[in-house]
Design an enzyme around this catalytic site. Sequence first.
Site, PDB file in Angstrom:
ATOM      1  N   THR A  94     -25.564  -1.392  13.220  1.00 50.30           N
ATOM      2  CA  THR A  94     -26.006  -0.279  12.368  1.00 50.30           C
ATOM      3  C   THR A  94     -24.753   0.370  11.804  1.00 50.30           C
ATOM      4  OG1 THR A  94     -27.883   0.108  13.833  1.00 50.30           O
ATOM      5  CG2 THR A  94     -27.303   1.887  12.301  1.00 50.30           C
ATOM      6  N   LYS A 169     -32.990   1.290   7.934  1.00 46.68           N
ATOM      7  CA  LYS A 169     -32.696   1.697   9.316  1.00 46.68           C
ATOM      8  C   LYS A 169     -32.273   3.178   9.370  1.00 46.68           C
ATOM      9  CE  LYS A 169     -31.089   1.303  13.609  1.00 46.68           C
ATOM     10  NZ  LYS A 169     -31.854   0.999  14.799  1.00 46.68           N
ATOM     11  N   LYS A 244     -25.067   9.133  15.964  1.00 44.08           N
ATOM     12  CA  LYS A 244     -24.387   8.218  15.023  1.00 44.08           C
ATOM     13  C   LYS A 244     -25.287   7.945  13.815  1.00 44.08           C
ATOM     14  CE  LYS A 244     -23.384   3.377  14.481  1.00 44.08           C
ATOM     15  NZ  LYS A 244     -23.542   2.039  14.997  1.00 44.08           N
TER      16      LYS A 244
HETATM   17  P1  NAD Z   1     -22.073  -1.915  22.577  1.00 43.56           P
HETATM   18  O1  NAD Z   1     -20.957  -0.931  22.473  1.00 43.56           O
HETATM   19  O2  NAD Z   1     -22.749  -2.116  23.893  1.00 43.56           O
HETATM   20  O3  NAD Z   1     -21.541  -3.374  22.089  1.00 43.56           O
HETATM   21  C1  NAD Z   1     -20.600  -3.571  21.084  1.00 43.56           C
HETATM   22  C2  NAD Z   1     -19.652  -4.668  21.555  1.00 43.56           C
HETATM   23  O4  NAD Z   1     -18.731  -4.985  20.502  1.00 43.56           O
HETATM   24  C3  NAD Z   1     -18.809  -4.266  22.761  1.00 43.56           C
HETATM   25  O5  NAD Z   1     -19.020  -5.183  23.818  1.00 43.56           O
HETATM   26  C4  NAD Z   1     -17.376  -4.307  22.247  1.00 43.56           C
HETATM   27  O6  NAD Z   1     -16.431  -4.712  23.217  1.00 43.56           O
HETATM   28  C5  NAD Z   1     -17.484  -5.308  21.113  1.00 43.56           C
HETATM   29  N1  NAD Z   1     -16.436  -5.204  20.104  1.00 43.56           N
HETATM   30  C6  NAD Z   1     -15.915  -4.073  19.549  1.00 43.56           C
HETATM   31  N2  NAD Z   1     -14.992  -4.399  18.629  1.00 43.56           N
HETATM   32  C7  NAD Z   1     -14.925  -5.759  18.596  1.00 43.56           C
HETATM   33  C8  NAD Z   1     -14.161  -6.684  17.835  1.00 43.56           C
HETATM   34  N3  NAD Z   1     -13.258  -6.278  16.932  1.00 43.56           N
HETATM   35  N4  NAD Z   1     -14.366  -8.005  18.048  1.00 43.56           N
HETATM   36  C9  NAD Z   1     -15.260  -8.431  18.975  1.00 43.56           C
HETATM   37  N5  NAD Z   1     -16.006  -7.591  19.727  1.00 43.56           N
HETATM   38  C10 NAD Z   1     -15.832  -6.283  19.540  1.00 43.56           C
HETATM   39  O7  NAD Z   1     -23.113  -1.510  21.443  1.00 43.56           O
HETATM   40  P2  NAD Z   1     -24.660  -1.958  21.335  1.00 43.56           P
HETATM   41  O8  NAD Z   1     -25.513  -0.978  22.051  1.00 43.56           O
HETATM   42  O9  NAD Z   1     -24.757  -3.404  21.658  1.00 43.56           O
HETATM   43  O10 NAD Z   1     -24.912  -1.722  19.780  1.00 43.56           O
HETATM   44  C11 NAD Z   1     -24.388  -2.613  18.792  1.00 43.56           C
HETATM   45  C12 NAD Z   1     -24.870  -2.150  17.435  1.00 43.56           C
HETATM   46  O11 NAD Z   1     -26.305  -2.160  17.415  1.00 43.56           O
HETATM   47  C13 NAD Z   1     -24.447  -0.728  17.077  1.00 43.56           C
HETATM   48  O12 NAD Z   1     -24.147  -0.679  15.707  1.00 43.56           O
HETATM   49  C14 NAD Z   1     -25.681   0.107  17.399  1.00 43.56           C
HETATM   50  O13 NAD Z   1     -25.756   1.282  16.622  1.00 43.56           O
HETATM   51  C15 NAD Z   1     -26.793  -0.869  17.061  1.00 43.56           C
HETATM   52  N6  NAD Z   1     -28.071  -0.647  17.783  1.00 43.56           N
HETATM   53  C16 NAD Z   1     -28.056  -0.385  19.126  1.00 43.56           C
HETATM   54  C17 NAD Z   1     -29.271  -0.181  19.778  1.00 43.56           C
HETATM   55  C18 NAD Z   1     -29.310   0.113  21.272  1.00 43.56           C
HETATM   56  O14 NAD Z   1     -30.389   0.517  21.773  1.00 43.56           O
HETATM   57  N7  NAD Z   1     -28.213  -0.089  22.021  1.00 43.56           N
HETATM   58  C19 NAD Z   1     -30.484  -0.260  19.073  1.00 43.56           C
HETATM   59  C20 NAD Z   1     -30.456  -0.574  17.723  1.00 43.56           C
HETATM   60  C21 NAD Z   1     -29.226  -0.763  17.082  1.00 43.56           C
END
Ligand code: NAD
Length: 291
Positions: A94, A169, A244
């Site tokens: 997102t 979204k 966010k």
């Molecule tokens: P998260 O922080 O658990 O996972 C993100 C991952 O990306 C981490 O493991 C981090 O180490 C990795 N990362 C960061 N920079 C990186 C790079 N340069 N190269 C490789 N890996 C890298 O976040 P999440 O909860 O999995 O959410 C991911 C996305 O999905 C976000 O944009 C969030 O807003 C969206 N989202 C999350 C949810 C939820 O319920 N968690 C629901 C809908 C959407």
Amino acid sequence: MLNIAVIGTGNMGAPMSINLAKAGHHVKVFDIVPEKMAPLKVHGIAAAEDHRSAVVDADIILTMLPTGVEVKEVYFEQAMQHAAAGSILIDSSTIDLNDAHAVHVVAKDKGFLMIDAPVSGGTAGAAAGTLTFMVGGSEHALNTASPALSAMGARVVHCGDAGMGQAAKMCNNMMLGIQMASVVEGFHLARRVGLSNEKLYEVASSSSGNCFSLTAFCPIPGIVEVSPSNNDYRPGFSTDLMLKDMRLALNAAQQKRLDLDMAPIAADLYQQFSDDGNGDLDFSAIYKMLE
Ligand code: NAD
């Protein structure tokens, strides 16, 4: 079966990778935190050493990263440098609408098909393979990406051209955030005037006060079984993620010179709650702050 690279195996990317592997695809992942990849090995998922080796032989590259900063960095400095011509790019993070447009522009210049495909359904939907994908991009790009999307989700909505998945979204989550503030205030007023939580729920959930914040995230424990309030407000959907998404919406409104009245107030509530050290709690927990 396809070779699929997943970049970012956090709370969402990890279960999404597992569902891709379960569907028979060859999945290679990369995360800058190696411990995030380790549990995926038992599912037959290979952990790459770096971005380059994850994407170099991929048919599809899926990113699930925190913000537009990481998404631009990964595509501009890594994926678009090393991916094979003809790879399809799916960004399910997102992110800011401008960042989404910027990545689409460069992808097009370099000849990659791309969709923005943010999701709703949270970590439970990611694990169950029942996510909803909101897609922006061409019909051709969507059709080409669909074997991957169908392995991870139950529903795909084509929202329009590049960026329109992120737009959908952002608007949806802004509505959800405002809704929760209204639900919380409804319960507080009910209590003040002597109406029980249960009776307000019974009436509102079957009449005009009904909404998702009430029926799926009811902020009062003991009423809706699946609500995070029954689990000490463990998310669910964290306050920080809601904050966010509200900020993404407010930025977009500001850039388009649209005055929003309710969203800034709701965003301030989540900001205050997060500043008090509660960012990890479900967004419905603002009920406690307003108590
Ligand atoms: P998260 O922080 O658990 O996972 C993100 C991952 O990306 C981490 O493991 C981090 O180490 C990795 N990362 C960061 N920079 C990186 C790079 N340069 N190269 C490789 N890996 C890298 O976040 P999440 O909860 O999995 O959410 C991911 C996305 O999905 C976000 O944009 C969030 O807003 C969206 N989202 C999350 C949810 C939820 O319920 N968690 C629901 C809908 C959407």
